[in-house]
Design a protein around this motif. Structure first.
Motif, PDB file in Angstrom:
ATOM      1  N   ALA A  79       4.622   9.826  -0.508  1.00  0.00           N
ATOM      2  CA  ALA A  79       3.157   9.444   0.220  1.00  0.00           C
ATOM      3  C   ALA A  79       2.154   9.625  -0.687  1.00  0.00           C
ATOM      4  O   ALA A  79       1.716   8.706  -0.897  1.00  0.00           O
ATOM      5  CB  ALA A  79       2.526  10.245   1.515  1.00  0.00           C
ATOM      6  N   VAL A  80       2.088  10.668  -1.759  1.00  0.00           N
ATOM      7  CA  VAL A  80       1.178  10.950  -3.240  1.00  0.00           C
ATOM      8  C   VAL A  80       1.619   9.367  -3.952  1.00  0.00           C
ATOM      9  O   VAL A  80       0.878   9.531  -4.303  1.00  0.00           O
ATOM     10  CB  VAL A  80       1.220  12.387  -3.601  1.00  0.00           C
ATOM     11  N   ALA A  81       2.941   9.760  -4.887  1.00  0.00           N
ATOM     12  CA  ALA A  81       3.155   8.454  -4.904  1.00  0.00           C
ATOM     13  C   ALA A  81       3.190   7.474  -5.039  1.00  0.00           C
ATOM     14  O   ALA A  81       2.030   6.538  -6.258  1.00  0.00           O
ATOM     15  CB  ALA A  81       4.629   8.908  -5.315  1.00  0.00           C
ATOM     16  N   VAL A  82       2.933   7.143  -3.716  1.00  0.00           N
ATOM     17  CA  VAL A  82       2.687   5.711  -3.314  1.00  0.00           C
ATOM     18  C   VAL A  82       1.051   5.834  -3.535  1.00  0.00           C
ATOM     19  O   VAL A  82       0.351   4.944  -4.245  1.00  0.00           O
ATOM     20  CB  VAL A  82       2.838   5.021  -2.220  1.00  0.00           C
ATOM     21  N   ALA A  83       0.671   6.380  -2.877  1.00  0.00           N
ATOM     22  CA  ALA A  83      -0.582   6.749  -2.946  1.00  0.00           C
ATOM     23  C   ALA A  83      -1.372   6.685  -4.940  1.00  0.00           C
ATOM     24  O   ALA A  83      -2.730   5.468  -4.931  1.00  0.00           O
ATOM     25  CB  ALA A  83      -1.334   7.821  -2.460  1.00  0.00           C
ATOM     26  N   ASP A  86      -2.464   2.752  -6.073  1.00  0.00           N
ATOM     27  CA  ASP A  86      -3.701   2.351  -5.514  1.00  0.00           C
ATOM     28  C   ASP A  86      -3.206   1.816  -4.135  1.00  0.00           C
ATOM     29  O   ASP A  86      -4.356   0.752  -3.781  1.00  0.00           O
ATOM     30  CB  ASP A  86      -4.256   1.678  -6.676  1.00  0.00           C
ATOM     31  N   LYS A  87      -2.490   2.132  -3.353  1.00  0.00           N
ATOM     32  CA  LYS A  87      -1.882   1.691  -2.306  1.00  0.00           C
ATOM     33  C   LYS A  87      -2.097   2.574  -1.641  1.00  0.00           C
ATOM     34  O   LYS A  87      -2.285   3.774  -2.029  1.00  0.00           O
ATOM     35  CB  LYS A  87      -0.554   1.147  -1.932  1.00  0.00           C
ATOM     36  N   LYS A  88      -2.963   1.744  -0.120  1.00  0.00           N
ATOM     37  CA  LYS A  88      -3.805   2.985   0.629  1.00  0.00           C
ATOM     38  C   LYS A  88      -3.039   2.858   1.913  1.00  0.00           C
ATOM     39  O   LYS A  88      -1.343   2.798   2.030  1.00  0.00           O
ATOM     40  CB  LYS A  88      -4.211   1.651   1.527  1.00  0.00           C
ATOM     41  N   LEU A 135      -4.653   7.993  -0.308  1.00  0.00           N
ATOM     42  CA  LEU A 135      -3.853   9.350   0.420  1.00  0.00           C
ATOM     43  C   LEU A 135      -4.988   9.314   1.883  1.00  0.00           C
ATOM     44  O   LEU A 135      -5.645  10.238   1.086  1.00  0.00           O
ATOM     45  CB  LEU A 135      -3.209   9.720  -0.023  1.00  0.00           C
ATOM     46  N   ASP A 136      -4.838   8.925   2.803  1.00  0.00           N
ATOM     47  CA  ASP A 136      -5.382   9.545   4.475  1.00  0.00           C
ATOM     48  C   ASP A 136      -4.308  10.312   4.881  1.00  0.00           C
ATOM     49  O   ASP A 136      -2.913   9.886   5.164  1.00  0.00           O
ATOM     50  CB  ASP A 136      -5.413   8.067   5.197  1.00  0.00           C
TER      51      ASP A 136
END
Length: 148
Positions: A79-83, A86-88, A135-136
């Motif tokens: 999740a952190v890597a995807v965030a 700059d993707k939500k 990341l939320d």
């Protein structure tokens, strides 16, 4: 920093700190994470983005049959890597028995998914926004009582 054991195996659990300590050490932003581990998660992120691009849905679920296989840490790091691109990202901890994501990100677990499902709290009050970048995190919330 790797711990070596005289037996050549893994360090005993009691020597590696609490569960929360071990999980927070594995998150991005920790300078002690080996470069190869960070690159592995970035590779995973890239492969996942190619797979997801072929589907209309952008939902990813992770599970396994056994406890302690690294699901929570893998999900948190992914999740952190995807965030970081700059993707939500919304990470939802749906483990109602042994929730962990609030520990990984050092968040309160007083309000979360269970409270939204029962209607006790609206989603916007339960979300932890911008935990790291875009990341939320929606923690599991109040652990429901065991039903008989």
């Amino acid at each position: 920093m790797r711990r070596s054991c005289p037996s050549g195996g893994k360090a005993k659990k009691k020597n590696r700190g609490t569960d929360a300590d071990r999980k927070t050490r594995l998150l991005f932003g920790n300078e002690n994470i080996p470069f190869s581990t960070v690159e592995a998660y970035k590779s995973f992120r890239t492969a996942l983005s190619f797979v997801i691009s072929t589907y209309d849905s952008r939902i990813v679920a992770m599970t396994s049959a056994n406890p302690s296989e690294g699901k929570s840490v893998t999900v948190a790091n992914l999740a952190v890597a995807v965030a970081q691109t700059d993707k939500k990202v919304l990470l939802i901890d749906a483990d109602m028995r042994k929730p962990v994501q609030h520990k990984c990100f050092r968040l309160s677990n007083k309000v979360g998914l269970s409270d939204v499902i029962t209607g006790d709290k609206p989603l916007d009050k339960a979300l932890n926004r911008n935990v790291t970048g875009s990341l939320d995190v929606l923690t599991s919330g109040t652990i429901p009582p065991q039903s008989l």
